[in-house]
Design a protein around this motif. Structure first.
Motif, PDB file in Angstrom:
ATOM      1  N   SER A 182       0.872  -1.243   0.076  1.00  0.00           N
ATOM      2  CA  SER A 182       0.125  -0.070   0.039  1.00  0.00           C
ATOM      3  C   SER A 182       0.804   1.277   0.043  1.00  0.00           C
ATOM      4  O   SER A 182       0.513   2.226  -0.580  1.00  0.00           O
ATOM      5  N   LYS A 183       2.096   1.247   0.462  1.00  0.00           N
ATOM      6  CA  LYS A 183       3.071   2.453   0.664  1.00  0.00           C
ATOM      7  C   LYS A 183       3.564   2.804  -0.652  1.00  0.00           C
ATOM      8  O   LYS A 183       3.334   3.936  -1.131  1.00  0.00           O
ATOM      9  N   HIS A 184       3.825   1.480  -1.368  1.00  0.00           N
ATOM     10  CA  HIS A 184       4.263   1.804  -2.674  1.00  0.00           C
ATOM     11  C   HIS A 184       3.165   2.459  -3.800  1.00  0.00           C
ATOM     12  O   HIS A 184       3.607   3.479  -4.398  1.00  0.00           O
ATOM     13  N   ALA A 185       1.975   2.097  -3.397  1.00  0.00           N
ATOM     14  CA  ALA A 185       0.725   2.739  -4.424  1.00  0.00           C
ATOM     15  C   ALA A 185       0.458   4.136  -3.948  1.00  0.00           C
ATOM     16  O   ALA A 185       0.111   4.850  -4.813  1.00  0.00           O
ATOM     17  N   LYS A 186       0.964   4.329  -2.796  1.00  0.00           N
ATOM     18  CA  LYS A 186       0.436   5.671  -2.424  1.00  0.00           C
ATOM     19  C   LYS A 186       1.650   6.606  -2.838  1.00  0.00           C
ATOM     20  O   LYS A 186       1.464   7.760  -2.996  1.00  0.00           O
ATOM     21  N   TYR A 187       3.073   6.169  -3.159  1.00  0.00           N
ATOM     22  CA  TYR A 187       4.090   7.195  -3.728  1.00  0.00           C
ATOM     23  C   TYR A 187       3.693   7.297  -4.997  1.00  0.00           C
ATOM     24  O   TYR A 187       4.028   8.420  -5.583  1.00  0.00           O
ATOM     25  N   VAL A 188       2.705   6.586  -5.894  1.00  0.00           N
ATOM     26  CA  VAL A 188       2.305   6.882  -7.229  1.00  0.00           C
ATOM     27  C   VAL A 188       1.258   7.850  -7.067  1.00  0.00           C
ATOM     28  O   VAL A 188       1.401   8.936  -7.928  1.00  0.00           O
ATOM     29  N   GLN A 189       0.587   7.852  -6.163  1.00  0.00           N
ATOM     30  CA  GLN A 189      -0.400   9.069  -5.910  1.00  0.00           C
ATOM     31  C   GLN A 189       0.273  10.460  -5.625  1.00  0.00           C
ATOM     32  O   GLN A 189       0.023  11.306  -5.945  1.00  0.00           O
TER      33      GLN A 189
END
Length: 200
Positions: free
Chosen positions: A125-132
């Motif tokens: 989830s942390k990696h996905a939030k970096y994209v955001q």
């Protein structure tokens, strides 16, 4: 123009305040008791809300950590808007991040970073939030430099800058915060700019 149309109403302000209170309370409990040990009921009780109200704002306690990350992306974007347009975009991003980094408590920030790495689910989830966050930075850069011809290069800067931020934070945490985060940020961004210069 009616200013009341531009300001959030009372209900919206209360919603934001409650959201922030749950997020802050959840983080404090995670840091003091541990992520796995902290229950939803404990967060709700400490926040002064019911379990049902908690689920109105969050589907799981994981989302509390992700909400904190989302707020970070928005804060970086807002700080970019405060930079002057005579700077190079990559310097504007760095200065924006540095201004925010100075506002965080180092020990708390490290503890949160370690929490985000504590389970496979949180890491993903942390990696996905970096994209955001990258998207928020890109939009802020486009607002500051709106020329259409620059969009591709600004997107690359947003992508590379968020990569540099991740690397700086990783090194900082791995070294046990022996050196200030700001030093890691400056070094990582300087390496990035030097590498970009070699490619030109």
């Amino acid at each position: 123009m009616n200013n009341s149309a531009q300001k959030p109403g009372l209900r919206e302000r209360k919603r934001r305040e409650t959201l922030q209170r749950i997020t802050d309370t959840g983080l404090k409990l995670f840091l003091s008791q541990g992520y796995e040990e902290t229950t939803l009921d404990a967060i709700a009780e400490a926040s002064g809300i019911s379990r049902r109200t908690f689920f109105y704002y969050f589907k799981s306690k994981e989302e509390i950590l992700l909400a904190w990350q989302s707020g970070t992306g928005a804060a970086i974007a807002a700080a970019i808007q405060e930079q002057t347009a005579d700077k190079a975009p990559i310097d504007a991003v760095l200065d924006a991040i540095l201004s925010l980094a100075s506002q965080f408590d180092a020990n708390e920030l490290v503890a949160i970073e370690r929490l985000l790495r504590s389970t496979e689910e949180l890491r993903a989830s942390k990696h996905a939030k970096y994209v955001q966050q990258e998207g928020a930075v890109f939009e802020a850069l486009c607002a500051k430099w709106p020329q259409a011809r620059r969009r591709d290069s600004l997107r690359l800067i947003a992508m590379a800058s968020m990569g540099a931020l991740r690397l700086a934070v990783d090194r900082w945490v791995e070294e046990g915060t022996k050196r200030p985060l700001a030093k890691h940020l400056r070094e990582t961004f300087e390496s990035l700019k030097a590498e970009l210069g070699r490619q030109s």
